[in-house]
Design a protein around this motif. Structure first.
Motif, PDB file in Angstrom:
ATOM      1  N   VAL A 176       0.839  -1.202   0.000  1.00 37.09           N
ATOM      2  CA  VAL A 176       0.000   0.000   0.000  1.00 37.09           C
ATOM      3  C   VAL A 176       0.875   1.252   0.000  1.00 37.09           C
ATOM      4  CG1 VAL A 176      -1.719   1.323   1.312  1.00 37.09           C
ATOM      5  CG2 VAL A 176      -1.956  -1.166   1.068  1.00 37.09           C
ATOM      6  N   VAL A 177       0.597   2.146  -0.944  1.00 44.29           N
ATOM      7  CA  VAL A 177       1.351   3.401  -1.044  1.00 44.29           C
ATOM      8  C   VAL A 177       0.501   4.613  -0.687  1.00 44.29           C
ATOM      9  CG1 VAL A 177       3.015   2.514  -2.727  1.00 44.29           C
ATOM     10  CG2 VAL A 177       0.887   3.602  -3.534  1.00 44.29           C
ATOM     11  N   ARG A 178      -0.835   4.449  -0.629  1.00 44.49           N
ATOM     12  CA  ARG A 178      -1.710   5.566  -0.277  1.00 44.49           C
ATOM     13  C   ARG A 178      -3.015   5.044   0.296  1.00 44.49           C
ATOM     14  NH1 ARG A 178      -2.347  10.819  -0.701  1.00 44.49           N
ATOM     15  NH2 ARG A 178      -4.349  11.731  -1.170  1.00 44.49           N
ATOM     16  N   THR A 179      -3.479   5.699   1.343  1.00 43.14           N
ATOM     17  CA  THR A 179      -4.819   5.443   1.868  1.00 43.14           C
ATOM     18  C   THR A 179      -5.555   6.774   1.956  1.00 43.14           C
ATOM     19  OG1 THR A 179      -4.122   5.644   4.183  1.00 43.14           O
ATOM     20  CG2 THR A 179      -4.130   3.419   3.234  1.00 43.14           C
ATOM     21  N   ARG A 180      -6.876   6.674   1.923  1.00 38.10           N
ATOM     22  CA  ARG A 180      -7.736   7.838   2.131  1.00 38.10           C
ATOM     23  C   ARG A 180      -8.798   7.419   3.127  1.00 38.10           C
ATOM     24  NH1 ARG A 180      -6.863   6.847  -2.842  1.00 38.10           N
ATOM     25  NH2 ARG A 180      -5.643   8.254  -4.112  1.00 38.10           N
ATOM     26  N   MET A 181      -8.929   8.194   4.182  1.00 42.02           N
ATOM     27  CA  MET A 181      -9.905   7.892   5.226  1.00 42.02           C
ATOM     28  C   MET A 181     -10.960   8.984   5.251  1.00 42.02           C
ATOM     29  SD  MET A 181      -7.260   6.688   8.197  1.00 42.02           S
ATOM     30  CE  MET A 181      -5.979   7.874   7.736  1.00 42.02           C
ATOM     31  N   TYR A 182     -12.197   8.585   5.112  1.00 45.04           N
ATOM     32  CA  TYR A 182     -13.326   9.506   5.164  1.00 45.04           C
ATOM     33  C   TYR A 182     -14.045   9.241   6.483  1.00 45.04           C
ATOM     34  CZ  TYR A 182     -12.160   9.626   0.241  1.00 45.04           C
ATOM     35  OH  TYR A 182     -11.477   9.725  -0.945  1.00 45.04           O
TER      36      TYR A 182
ATOM     37  N   PRO B 274       2.186   4.541   4.395  1.00 42.97           N
ATOM     38  CA  PRO B 274       1.744   5.068   3.107  1.00 42.97           C
ATOM     39  C   PRO B 274       1.418   6.559   3.216  1.00 42.97           C
ATOM     40  CG  PRO B 274      -0.062   3.933   4.185  1.00 42.97           C
ATOM     41  CD  PRO B 274       1.169   3.692   5.028  1.00 42.97           C
ATOM     42  N   ALA B 275       1.390   7.226   2.080  1.00 43.78           N
ATOM     43  CA  ALA B 275       0.822   8.567   2.045  1.00 43.78           C
ATOM     44  C   ALA B 275      -0.653   8.420   2.412  1.00 43.78           C
ATOM     45  CB  ALA B 275       0.976   9.160   0.645  1.00 43.78           C
ATOM     46  N   THR B 276      -1.217   9.408   3.091  1.00 46.94           N
ATOM     47  CA  THR B 276      -2.602   9.254   3.511  1.00 46.94           C
ATOM     48  C   THR B 276      -3.293  10.595   3.659  1.00 46.94           C
ATOM     49  OG1 THR B 276      -4.059   8.040   5.014  1.00 46.94           O
ATOM     50  CG2 THR B 276      -2.221   9.244   6.019  1.00 46.94           C
ATOM     51  N   ALA B 277      -4.598  10.532   3.768  1.00 46.17           N
ATOM     52  CA  ALA B 277      -5.415  11.698   4.075  1.00 46.17           C
ATOM     53  C   ALA B 277      -6.579  11.229   4.922  1.00 46.17           C
ATOM     54  CB  ALA B 277      -5.928  12.354   2.793  1.00 46.17           C
ATOM     55  N   MET B 278      -6.994  12.087   5.850  1.00 47.80           N
ATOM     56  CA  MET B 278      -8.208  11.843   6.625  1.00 47.80           C
ATOM     57  C   MET B 278      -9.071  13.093   6.459  1.00 47.80           C
ATOM     58  SD  MET B 278      -8.841  11.063  10.699  1.00 47.80           S
ATOM     59  CE  MET B 278      -7.586   9.796  10.775  1.00 47.80           C
ATOM     60  N   VAL B 279     -10.271  12.895   5.952  1.00 49.33           N
ATOM     61  CA  VAL B 279     -11.144  14.002   5.604  1.00 49.33           C
ATOM     62  C   VAL B 279     -12.509  13.789   6.228  1.00 49.33           C
ATOM     63  CG1 VAL B 279     -12.218  15.215   3.661  1.00 49.33           C
ATOM     64  CG2 VAL B 279      -9.940  14.216   3.398  1.00 49.33           C
ATOM     65  N   GLN B 280     -13.062  14.843   6.803  1.00 44.37           N
ATOM     66  CA  GLN B 280     -14.428  14.743   7.311  1.00 44.37           C
ATOM     67  C   GLN B 280     -15.401  14.936   6.157  1.00 44.37           C
ATOM     68  OE1 GLN B 280     -15.643  16.521  11.062  1.00 44.37           O
ATOM     69  NE2 GLN B 280     -17.399  17.440  10.023  1.00 44.37           N
ATOM     70  N   VAL B 281     -16.424  14.079   6.124  1.00 42.10           N
ATOM     71  CA  VAL B 281     -17.495  14.174   5.132  1.00 42.10           C
ATOM     72  C   VAL B 281     -18.823  14.363   5.866  1.00 42.10           C
ATOM     73  CG1 VAL B 281     -16.264  12.795   3.412  1.00 42.10           C
ATOM     74  CG2 VAL B 281     -17.765  11.650   5.049  1.00 42.10           C
ATOM     75  N   ALA B 282     -19.807  14.881   5.178  1.00 35.55           N
ATOM     76  CA  ALA B 282     -21.102  15.135   5.795  1.00 35.55           C
ATOM     77  C   ALA B 282     -21.794  13.835   6.202  1.00 35.55           C
ATOM     78  CB  ALA B 282     -21.995  15.931   4.847  1.00 35.55           C
ATOM     79  N   ALA B 283     -21.652  12.810   5.377  1.00 33.53           N
ATOM     80  CA  ALA B 283     -22.315  11.534   5.658  1.00 33.53           C
ATOM     81  C   ALA B 283     -21.762  10.472   4.734  1.00 33.53           C
ATOM     82  CB  ALA B 283     -23.826  11.658   5.452  1.00 33.53           C
ATOM     83  N   LEU B 284     -21.953   9.217   5.129  1.00 31.78           N
ATOM     84  CA  LEU B 284     -21.658   8.077   4.273  1.00 31.78           C
ATOM     85  C   LEU B 284     -22.989   7.449   3.873  1.00 31.78           C
ATOM     86  CD1 LEU B 284     -18.559   6.769   6.235  1.00 31.78           C
ATOM     87  CD2 LEU B 284     -18.567   7.969   4.037  1.00 31.78           C
ATOM     88  N   ILE B 285     -22.954   6.391   3.086  1.00 27.86           N
ATOM     89  CA  ILE B 285     -24.173   5.846   2.487  1.00 27.86           C
ATOM     90  C   ILE B 285     -25.188   5.330   3.517  1.00 27.86           C
ATOM     91  CG2 ILE B 285     -23.345   3.493   2.109  1.00 27.86           C
ATOM     92  CD1 ILE B 285     -24.584   3.785  -0.753  1.00 27.86           C
TER      93      ILE B 285
ATOM     94  N   VAL C  27     -16.769   5.540   9.154  1.00 28.48           N
ATOM     95  CA  VAL C  27     -15.479   5.540   8.469  1.00 28.48           C
ATOM     96  C   VAL C  27     -15.594   4.797   7.139  1.00 28.48           C
ATOM     97  CG1 VAL C  27     -13.057   4.789   8.629  1.00 28.48           C
ATOM     98  CG2 VAL C  27     -14.297   5.421  10.703  1.00 28.48           C
ATOM     99  N   GLU C  28     -14.928   5.318   6.116  1.00 24.47           N
ATOM    100  CA  GLU C  28     -14.775   4.618   4.840  1.00 24.47           C
ATOM    101  C   GLU C  28     -13.323   4.812   4.406  1.00 24.47           C
ATOM    102  OE1 GLU C  28     -16.664   4.568   0.332  1.00 24.47           O
ATOM    103  OE2 GLU C  28     -17.878   5.276   2.022  1.00 24.47           O
ATOM    104  N   ILE C  29     -12.696   3.746   3.928  1.00 20.48           N
ATOM    105  CA  ILE C  29     -11.262   3.804   3.615  1.00 20.48           C
ATOM    106  C   ILE C  29     -10.990   3.251   2.224  1.00 20.48           C
ATOM    107  CG2 ILE C  29      -8.949   3.042   4.326  1.00 20.48           C
ATOM    108  CD1 ILE C  29     -10.101   2.809   7.189  1.00 20.48           C
ATOM    109  N   GLU C  30     -10.164   3.975   1.459  1.00 21.90           N
ATOM    110  CA  GLU C  30      -9.675   3.528   0.152  1.00 21.90           C
ATOM    111  C   GLU C  30      -8.179   3.253   0.272  1.00 21.90           C
ATOM    112  OE1 GLU C  30     -12.364   6.503  -2.648  1.00 21.90           O
ATOM    113  OE2 GLU C  30     -10.232   6.920  -2.358  1.00 21.90           O
ATOM    114  N   ALA C  31      -7.655   2.440  -0.631  1.00 24.34           N
ATOM    115  CA  ALA C  31      -6.216   2.179  -0.641  1.00 24.34           C
ATOM    116  C   ALA C  31      -5.734   1.961  -2.071  1.00 24.34           C
ATOM    117  CB  ALA C  31      -5.893   0.950   0.210  1.00 24.34           C
TER     118      ALA C  31
END
Length: 129
Positions: free
Chosen positions: A72-78, A101-112, A118-122
């Protein structure tokens, strides 16, 4: 060489038209993964436990495609509540402390689903470890 598109059986994959993981050559991309188990959100209200379930799902998807967490080289956390970043970050660290890995954690208004916190991509590159 064509891309391999693999599913997990999650209810939204067919409805929305996406794959859990797409792999092409030495690269793989894991779609947003939540703490959904058998169509039900696990651990309502517990951001850390949801992160653990989501990252276990990411790991399973990578392994299905022939990759590992070390690739894993990047993750994104919502997250739906950024004030709980430490709970999410601590579990992310359990999985990726040595990988970094490079990463980001971002607040979102809502998930599905409102129970999802939490929702995570890689993204992964074979041999990156």
């Amino acid at each position: 060489m064509s891309a391999r598109r693999l599913g997990s059986g999650a209810p939204w994959e067919d409805a929305v038209g996406y794959s859990r993981v797409v792999a092409h050559g030495d690269s793989a991309w894991v779609s947003g993964t939540t703490a959904t188990v058998d169509g039900v959100v696990a651990h309502p209200g517990d951001a850390g436990a949801q992160t653990r379930v989501a990252l276990t799902g990411v790991q399973r998807a990578l392994e299905q495609a022939g990759f590992g967490l070390g690739d894993v080289v990047r993750t994104r956390m919502y997250v739906t509540d950024i004030s709980r970043w430490e709970e999410v970050g601590r579990v992310h660290g359990e999985f990726f402390r040595d990988v970094r890995p490079a990463t980001a954690m971002v607040q979102v208004a809502a998930l599905i689903d409102p129970a999802m916190l939490v929702e995570i991509e890689a993204d992964a590159v074979r041999g990156a470890a």
